[in-house]
Design a protein around this motif. Structure first.
Motif, PDB file in Angstrom:
ATOM      1  N   ARG A 104      25.498 -29.929 -16.910  1.00  0.00           N
ATOM      2  CA  ARG A 104      26.653 -29.243 -16.421  1.00  0.00           C
ATOM      3  C   ARG A 104      28.014 -30.338 -16.543  1.00  0.00           C
ATOM      4  N   HIS A 149      22.144 -24.626 -18.755  1.00  0.00           N
ATOM      5  CA  HIS A 149      23.483 -24.156 -18.377  1.00  0.00           C
ATOM      6  C   HIS A 149      24.513 -24.390 -19.514  1.00  0.00           C
ATOM      7  N   ASP A 191      30.374 -16.354 -10.862  1.00  0.00           N
ATOM      8  CA  ASP A 191      31.358 -16.897 -11.705  1.00  0.00           C
ATOM      9  C   ASP A 191      31.359 -16.418 -13.229  1.00  0.00           C
ATOM     10  N   GLU A 243      30.842 -17.890 -15.606  1.00  0.00           N
ATOM     11  CA  GLU A 243      29.757 -18.594 -16.658  1.00  0.00           C
ATOM     12  C   GLU A 243      28.540 -17.537 -16.417  1.00  0.00           C
ATOM     13  N   LYS A 276      35.364 -18.079 -10.053  1.00  0.00           N
ATOM     14  CA  LYS A 276      35.181 -19.078  -9.166  1.00  0.00           C
ATOM     15  C   LYS A 276      35.938 -20.380  -9.505  1.00  0.00           C
ATOM     16  N   ARG A 284      36.134 -24.381  -8.849  1.00  0.00           N
ATOM     17  CA  ARG A 284      35.378 -25.675  -7.988  1.00  0.00           C
ATOM     18  C   ARG A 284      36.557 -26.676  -8.049  1.00  0.00           C
ATOM     19  N   ASP A 342      22.366 -16.152 -10.041  1.00  0.00           N
ATOM     20  CA  ASP A 342      22.901 -17.539 -10.622  1.00  0.00           C
ATOM     21  C   ASP A 342      21.916 -18.066 -11.203  1.00  0.00           C
ATOM     22  N   ASP A 343      22.289 -18.825 -12.262  1.00  0.00           N
ATOM     23  CA  ASP A 343      21.178 -19.630 -12.886  1.00  0.00           C
ATOM     24  C   ASP A 343      20.792 -20.804 -12.051  1.00  0.00           C
ATOM     25  N   ILE A 344      21.549 -21.511 -11.626  1.00  0.00           N
ATOM     26  CA  ILE A 344      21.230 -22.710 -10.885  1.00  0.00           C
ATOM     27  C   ILE A 344      21.637 -22.690  -9.545  1.00  0.00           C
ATOM     28  N   ILE A 345      21.018 -22.886  -8.316  1.00  0.00           N
ATOM     29  CA  ILE A 345      21.404 -23.302  -6.901  1.00  0.00           C
ATOM     30  C   ILE A 345      21.279 -24.779  -6.664  1.00  0.00           C
ATOM     31  N   SER A 346      22.373 -25.279  -6.566  1.00  0.00           N
ATOM     32  CA  SER A 346      22.206 -26.896  -6.533  1.00  0.00           C
ATOM     33  C   SER A 346      22.737 -27.055  -4.952  1.00  0.00           C
ATOM     34  N   SER A 347      23.906 -27.390  -4.711  1.00  0.00           N
ATOM     35  CA  SER A 347      24.375 -27.572  -3.444  1.00  0.00           C
ATOM     36  C   SER A 347      24.427 -26.359  -2.583  1.00  0.00           C
ATOM     37  N   GLY A 348      24.296 -25.081  -3.351  1.00  0.00           N
ATOM     38  CA  GLY A 348      24.428 -23.673  -2.474  1.00  0.00           C
ATOM     39  C   GLY A 348      25.806 -23.320  -2.228  1.00  0.00           C
ATOM     40  N   GLY A 349      26.967 -24.362  -2.569  1.00  0.00           N
ATOM     41  CA  GLY A 349      28.200 -23.893  -2.404  1.00  0.00           C
ATOM     42  C   GLY A 349      28.694 -22.631  -3.050  1.00  0.00           C
ATOM     43  N   THR A 350      28.069 -22.314  -4.212  1.00  0.00           N
ATOM     44  CA  THR A 350      28.682 -21.125  -4.883  1.00  0.00           C
ATOM     45  C   THR A 350      27.937 -19.869  -4.189  1.00  0.00           C
TER      46      THR A 350
HETATM   47  C1  R5P Z   1      27.781 -23.517 -12.514  1.00  0.00           C
HETATM   48  O1  R5P Z   1      28.705 -23.207 -12.547  1.00  0.00           O
HETATM   49  C2  R5P Z   1      26.236 -22.639 -12.388  1.00  0.00           C
HETATM   50  O2  R5P Z   1      26.313 -21.493 -13.015  1.00  0.00           O
HETATM   51  C3  R5P Z   1      26.187 -22.545 -10.839  1.00  0.00           C
HETATM   52  O3  R5P Z   1      27.168 -21.479 -10.157  1.00  0.00           O
HETATM   53  C4  R5P Z   1      26.327 -23.636 -10.080  1.00  0.00           C
HETATM   54  O4  R5P Z   1      25.512 -24.836 -10.823  1.00  0.00           O
HETATM   55  C5  R5P Z   1      25.823 -23.658  -8.535  1.00  0.00           C
HETATM   56  O5  R5P Z   1      25.900 -24.856  -7.844  1.00  0.00           O
HETATM   57  P1  R5P Z   1      26.087 -25.049  -6.581  1.00  0.00           P
HETATM   58  O6  R5P Z   1      24.846 -24.609  -5.736  1.00  0.00           O
HETATM   59  O7  R5P Z   1      26.153 -26.454  -6.469  1.00  0.00           O
HETATM   60  O8  R5P Z   1      27.555 -24.383  -6.163  1.00  0.00           O
END
Ligand code: R5P
Length: 292
Positions: free
Chosen positions: A94, A127, A168, A170, A189, A191, A216-224
């Motif tokens: 990322r 990503h 988003d 992406e 989106k 950020r 979504d591809d990734i859930i990291s902080s969950g903010g999205t």
């Molecule tokens: C980035 O834009 C990816 O597609 C995910 O939306 C992003 O990594 C999700 O991250 P977070 O859970 O921290 O919002």
């Protein structure tokens, strides 16, 4: 030739089913720490003349990368012919741009490091945003496997009237493939530099009587996911589902997503988590057989 497969840093359910499906032989090694925290590594399976695959779970990469390189180089020094890296989740993708002066372009540095120690790389949905392909930063052959067909099948089998939402721009590259014949939308989106996320929702979208599915591809902080869930709450939709390929779930992300109104979160087992419902092992086998 039968692959000799090392699960790194330790055996996992995904690794076990991958070895079984590809009819590989499991390799073993001993990894210990000296009292001063340096690594002791000893191979317990001979790699001589073998085609090796290291199936590495590279979530939280910093504490693993040195040992991964020790393992790869030891396998090569002791006669391993080909050393392939299979990492269902590829970290450090990322930071694909120097956003602010002085930042490290960690995606490229990490890619150089792995390229120096492996013969090829196989991964699932890295990503790719500002890079069009892994070849821009990896100098070894790479194979990217897409989980979209698996997500699509899961939706087909489990949700009767879905409305697919990419949170988003992406996500546009694969949301359409996940949706198949079902309606879908891709949101915008932003950020902010401190990490906070804003999502805008187009006015004329009707999702009454449908089940919203955020993908979504990734859930990291969950903010999205959380921001998108807030919008769905305001719209008064049916209880939404969240689907993701790589369940990183940093901190309390999983709990917070449920609190924000997700009825259920479903993920692929690229990383182990209680939400895993979609098995990627068959995809890994297919990807590997195509790159070797
Ligand atoms: C980035 O834009 C990816 O597609 C995910 O939306 C992003 O990594 C999700 O991250 P977070 O859970 O921290 O919002």
């Amino acid at each position: 030739m039968t692959f000799l497969i090392f699960n790194f840093p330790s055996p996992s359910p995904l690794g076990t089913s991958f070895i079984k499906l590809i009819e590989g032989e499991e390799g073993h090694f001993l990894l210990k720490e000296f009292p001063d925290k340096e690594t002791y590594l000893r191979l317990q399976s001979s790699p001589k003349g073998r085609h090796i695959i290291i199936n590495a779970s590279l979530f939280h990469p910093n504490i693993k990368i040195v040992n991964l390189i020790f393992l790869a180089d030891t396998l090569r020094h002791q006669g391993g012919e080909q050393i392939g890296l299979l990492t269902p989740y590829l970290p450090y993708m990322r930071q694909d741009k120097v956003f602010q002066t002085g930042e490290a372009l960690t995606s490229a540095i990490f890619a150089k490091l792995l390229s120096n120690h492996f013969d090829y790389l196989v991964t699932i949905d890295p990503h790719l945003h500002r890079y069009a392909s892994l070849n821009e930063i990896y100098s070894i052959p790479t194979k990217v496997i897409h989980a979209a067909p698996l997500l699509s099948t899961w939706i087909q089998e489990n949700v009767s009237n879905p409305f697919i939402i990419g949170p988003d721009q992406e996500s546009a590259q694969w949301v359409k493939a996940v949706a198949g014949n079902h309606p879908f939308i891709v949101l915008n989106k932003i950020r902010h530099p401190e990490g906070h996320v804003d999502i805008s929702w187009p006015k004329d979208v009707d999702i009454k009587n449908k089940t919203p599915i955020l993908v979504d591809d990734i859930i990291s902080s969950g903010g999205t996911m959380i921001q998108a869930l807030h919008y769905l709450k305001q719209l008064g939709t049916n209880p939404p589902l969240c689907l993701a390929i790589h369940p990183l779930f940093a901190g309390n992300a999983y709990r917070d997503i449920l609190k924000a109104g997700a009825e259920k979160v479903i993920t692929c087992n690229t990383l182990p988590h209680p939400t895993n419902q979609i098995d990627v092992a068959p995809l890994l086998v297919e990807g590997l057989l195509n790159v070797t």
